[in-house]
Design a protein around this motif. Structure first.
Motif, PDB file in Angstrom:
ATOM      1  N   ARG A 100      19.711  42.686   2.278  1.00 50.63           N
ATOM      2  CA  ARG A 100      19.726  41.241   1.980  1.00 50.63           C
ATOM      3  C   ARG A 100      19.713  40.361   3.221  1.00 50.63           C
ATOM      4  O   ARG A 100      19.110  39.299   3.221  1.00 50.63           O
ATOM      5  CB  ARG A 100      20.964  40.895   1.143  1.00 50.63           C
ATOM      6  CG  ARG A 100      20.971  41.645  -0.171  1.00 50.63           C
ATOM      7  CD  ARG A 100      22.122  41.187  -0.999  1.00 50.63           C
ATOM      8  NE  ARG A 100      22.483  42.200  -1.970  1.00 50.63           N
ATOM      9  CZ  ARG A 100      23.253  41.969  -2.993  1.00 50.63           C
ATOM     10  NH1 ARG A 100      23.766  40.783  -3.191  1.00 50.63           N
ATOM     11  NH2 ARG A 100      23.542  42.922  -3.824  1.00 50.63           N
ATOM     12  N   GLN A 101      20.412  40.784   4.266  1.00 53.04           N
ATOM     13  CA  GLN A 101      20.500  39.922   5.461  1.00 53.04           C
ATOM     14  C   GLN A 101      19.253  40.189   6.308  1.00 53.04           C
ATOM     15  O   GLN A 101      19.288  40.915   7.299  1.00 53.04           O
ATOM     16  CB  GLN A 101      21.782  40.244   6.231  1.00 53.04           C
ATOM     17  CG  GLN A 101      22.040  39.320   7.403  1.00 53.04           C
ATOM     18  CD  GLN A 101      22.647  37.979   7.024  1.00 53.04           C
ATOM     19  OE1 GLN A 101      23.342  37.874   6.021  1.00 53.04           O
ATOM     20  NE2 GLN A 101      22.381  36.951   7.811  1.00 53.04           N
ATOM     21  N   ASP A 102      18.137  39.586   5.860  1.00 51.74           N
ATOM     22  CA  ASP A 102      16.865  39.857   6.523  1.00 51.74           C
ATOM     23  C   ASP A 102      16.416  38.661   7.354  1.00 51.74           C
ATOM     24  O   ASP A 102      15.268  38.553   7.744  1.00 51.74           O
ATOM     25  CB  ASP A 102      15.792  40.231   5.494  1.00 51.74           C
ATOM     26  CG  ASP A 102      15.600  39.170   4.437  1.00 51.74           C
ATOM     27  OD1 ASP A 102      16.255  38.113   4.530  1.00 51.74           O
ATOM     28  OD2 ASP A 102      14.800  39.397   3.521  1.00 51.74           O
TER      29      ASP A 102
ATOM     30  N   SER B 269      19.616  43.943   8.235  1.00 52.58           N
ATOM     31  CA  SER B 269      18.653  44.836   7.566  1.00 52.58           C
ATOM     32  C   SER B 269      17.781  45.519   8.612  1.00 52.58           C
ATOM     33  O   SER B 269      17.462  46.702   8.498  1.00 52.58           O
ATOM     34  CB  SER B 269      17.807  44.083   6.533  1.00 52.58           C
ATOM     35  OG  SER B 269      16.928  43.197   7.158  1.00 52.58           O
TER      36      SER B 269
ATOM     37  N   HIS C 186      15.790  45.901  -2.298  1.00 52.97           N
ATOM     38  CA  HIS C 186      15.760  44.451  -2.503  1.00 52.97           C
ATOM     39  C   HIS C 186      15.041  43.799  -1.321  1.00 52.97           C
ATOM     40  O   HIS C 186      15.665  43.378  -0.347  1.00 52.97           O
ATOM     41  CB  HIS C 186      17.197  43.947  -2.632  1.00 52.97           C
ATOM     42  CG  HIS C 186      17.248  42.596  -3.223  1.00 52.97           C
ATOM     43  ND1 HIS C 186      17.166  42.373  -4.577  1.00 52.97           N
ATOM     44  CD2 HIS C 186      17.321  41.386  -2.653  1.00 52.97           C
ATOM     45  CE1 HIS C 186      17.202  41.087  -4.807  1.00 52.97           C
ATOM     46  NE2 HIS C 186      17.299  40.456  -3.646  1.00 52.97           N
TER      47      HIS C 186
ATOM     48  N   HIS D 194      13.376  40.991  -0.833  1.00 56.47           N
ATOM     49  CA  HIS D 194      13.490  39.557  -0.523  1.00 56.47           C
ATOM     50  C   HIS D 194      12.263  39.022   0.225  1.00 56.47           C
ATOM     51  O   HIS D 194      11.186  38.992  -0.296  1.00 56.47           O
ATOM     52  CB  HIS D 194      14.718  39.292   0.356  1.00 56.47           C
ATOM     53  CG  HIS D 194      15.924  38.900  -0.456  1.00 56.47           C
ATOM     54  ND1 HIS D 194      15.903  37.947  -1.429  1.00 56.47           N
ATOM     55  CD2 HIS D 194      17.194  39.342  -0.393  1.00 56.47           C
ATOM     56  CE1 HIS D 194      17.109  37.815  -1.945  1.00 56.47           C
ATOM     57  NE2 HIS D 194      17.905  38.653  -1.350  1.00 56.47           N
TER      58      HIS D 194
ATOM     59  N   GLU E  77      12.559  35.479  -8.488  1.00 50.92           N
ATOM     60  CA  GLU E  77      12.263  36.701  -7.712  1.00 50.92           C
ATOM     61  C   GLU E  77      12.056  37.900  -8.620  1.00 50.92           C
ATOM     62  O   GLU E  77      11.387  38.863  -8.266  1.00 50.92           O
ATOM     63  CB  GLU E  77      13.448  37.036  -6.798  1.00 50.92           C
ATOM     64  CG  GLU E  77      13.345  36.430  -5.438  1.00 50.92           C
ATOM     65  CD  GLU E  77      14.484  36.903  -4.533  1.00 50.92           C
ATOM     66  OE1 GLU E  77      14.946  38.035  -4.655  1.00 50.92           O
ATOM     67  OE2 GLU E  77      14.917  36.081  -3.716  1.00 50.92           O
TER      68      GLU E  77
ATOM     69  N   ASP F 244      28.841  34.178  -2.692  1.00 47.60           N
ATOM     70  CA  ASP F 244      28.855  35.535  -3.245  1.00 47.60           C
ATOM     71  C   ASP F 244      29.210  35.539  -4.728  1.00 47.60           C
ATOM     72  O   ASP F 244      28.638  36.276  -5.522  1.00 47.60           O
ATOM     73  CB  ASP F 244      29.880  36.405  -2.492  1.00 47.60           C
ATOM     74  CG  ASP F 244      29.280  36.994  -1.220  1.00 47.60           C
ATOM     75  OD1 ASP F 244      28.050  36.881  -1.045  1.00 47.60           O
ATOM     76  OD2 ASP F 244      30.044  37.554  -0.415  1.00 47.60           O
TER      77      ASP F 244
ATOM     78  N   SER G 209      26.065  43.443  -8.729  1.00 49.23           N
ATOM     79  CA  SER G 209      27.069  43.592  -7.674  1.00 49.23           C
ATOM     80  C   SER G 209      28.367  42.910  -8.107  1.00 49.23           C
ATOM     81  O   SER G 209      29.262  43.543  -8.648  1.00 49.23           O
ATOM     82  CB  SER G 209      26.524  43.010  -6.377  1.00 49.23           C
ATOM     83  OG  SER G 209      27.489  43.086  -5.366  1.00 49.23           O
TER      84      SER G 209
END
Ligand code: R5P
Length: 298
Positions: free
Chosen positions: A94-96, A107, A127, A129, A170, A196, A222
């Protein structure tokens, strides 16, 4: 020489099925924790000259990644022909991007680490993204297994008159393909995530689907806030209690119980992360992907 499939802790069931389908041996590895917190790893099955497949799903990745990388390096030093990784759930996707100044793009860092230790990677619906493919960050051959056909089959066999619901734009393409395979209509909602555990979902006009069974489909569950919000909206709109289908049963903290309490009729997931909700088996497409990987990478 038969290939050797080695499960990391908690991956034995899926690894066993994959090994059967590949006509491979199941290998053993020992992973222990020293009193000072360091990891001890040992490859117990002789691997010299064999294709080795490590099976390790990567939810809660921080505690799993070091032993996994150590084991991969050990197998290579013990002269395995190749060491591949089947990670049905791939973490750190996710942290892209640097959303805030100073943040790490984890990522990419995670991909660099894994690429340095295994020869190839197979995962299920990562995922992505803002990225188009794993090859943007993984420098090893990487193959993606899609859960959509298996989810469609499950819906066809288990739900009468379904209408599929995707939580956000998405998910649109993905939900459309599950719906096509299940021969069912679908709708896509709009989601705003403020944090979150702070999610808002808008539900379009659902009146015309009141006689159908709603099936929410998402890739990851999640905190379950996305599903919980949607279930609550559907309840208020007078729809039947929905079935919630997720690919990856991450389920942080008490989110599974919260989702049931919110009014989900049933929660169903694929077996990418062992969980009581696993009902959709992906060992077939995963085994096929391993075979394709062996053939395509000499
Ligand atoms: C987000 O873009 C994903 O597709 C899922 O909707 C999300 O990861 C679900 O997270 P949670 O269960 O925390 O709402």
């Amino acid at each position: 020489m038969k290939p050797i499939v080695i499960p990391l802790p908690n991956n034995a069931e899926l690894a066993g099925t994959i090994a059967d389908k590949l006509d491979a041996h199941i290998g053993q590895a020992t992973i222990l924790r020293h009193p000072d917190g360091e990891s001890y790893v040992r490859v117990d099955t002789p691997v010299s000259g064999h294709e080795v497949v490590l099976v390790c799903t990567l939810d809660r990745p921080d505690e799993k990644i070091l032993p996994l990388l150590f084991l991969a390096r050990t197998a290579k030093e013990l002269k395995a022909a190749r060491v591949g990784l089947v990670a049905p759930y791939l973490a750190y996707m996710r942290q892209d991007k640097r959303f805030q100044p100073g943040e790490g793009i984890t990522s990419a860092y995670f991909a660099e680490l894994v690429s340095g230790y295994v020869d190839w990677l197979i995962t299920v619906d990562p995922h992505l993204h803002r990225r188009n493919s794993l090859s943007e960050i993984y420098s090893i051959p990487a193959k993606v297994v899609h859960a959509a056909p298996s989810i469609s089959d499950w819906i066809r066999s288990n739900v009468d008159q379904p209408v599929l619901i995707g939580p956000d734009s998405e998910s649109a393409q993905w939900v459309a393909s599950v719906a096509e395979g299940a021969d069912a209509p679908y709708m896509i909602l709009e989601k705003i995530r403020r944090g979150d555990r702070d999610v808002e979902v808008s539900v379009p006009e659902v009146g015309r689907w009141r006689n159908r069974s709603p099936v929410l489909v998402d890739d990851i569950i999640s905190t379950a806030r996305t599903m919980i919000e949607t279930v609550s909206h559907l309840n208020r709109a007078g729809m039947m209690a929905p079935i919630c289908v997720g690919v990856h049963a991450v389920f942080a903290d008490r989110s599974y119980k919260d989702l049931l309490a919110a009014g989900a009729a049933r929660v169903v997931t694929c077996n990418t992360i062992p969980h009581v909700t696993n009902a959709i088996d992906l060992s077939d497409p995963l085994s096929r992907a391993v075979q394709e990987m062996w053939l395509s990478t000499p």
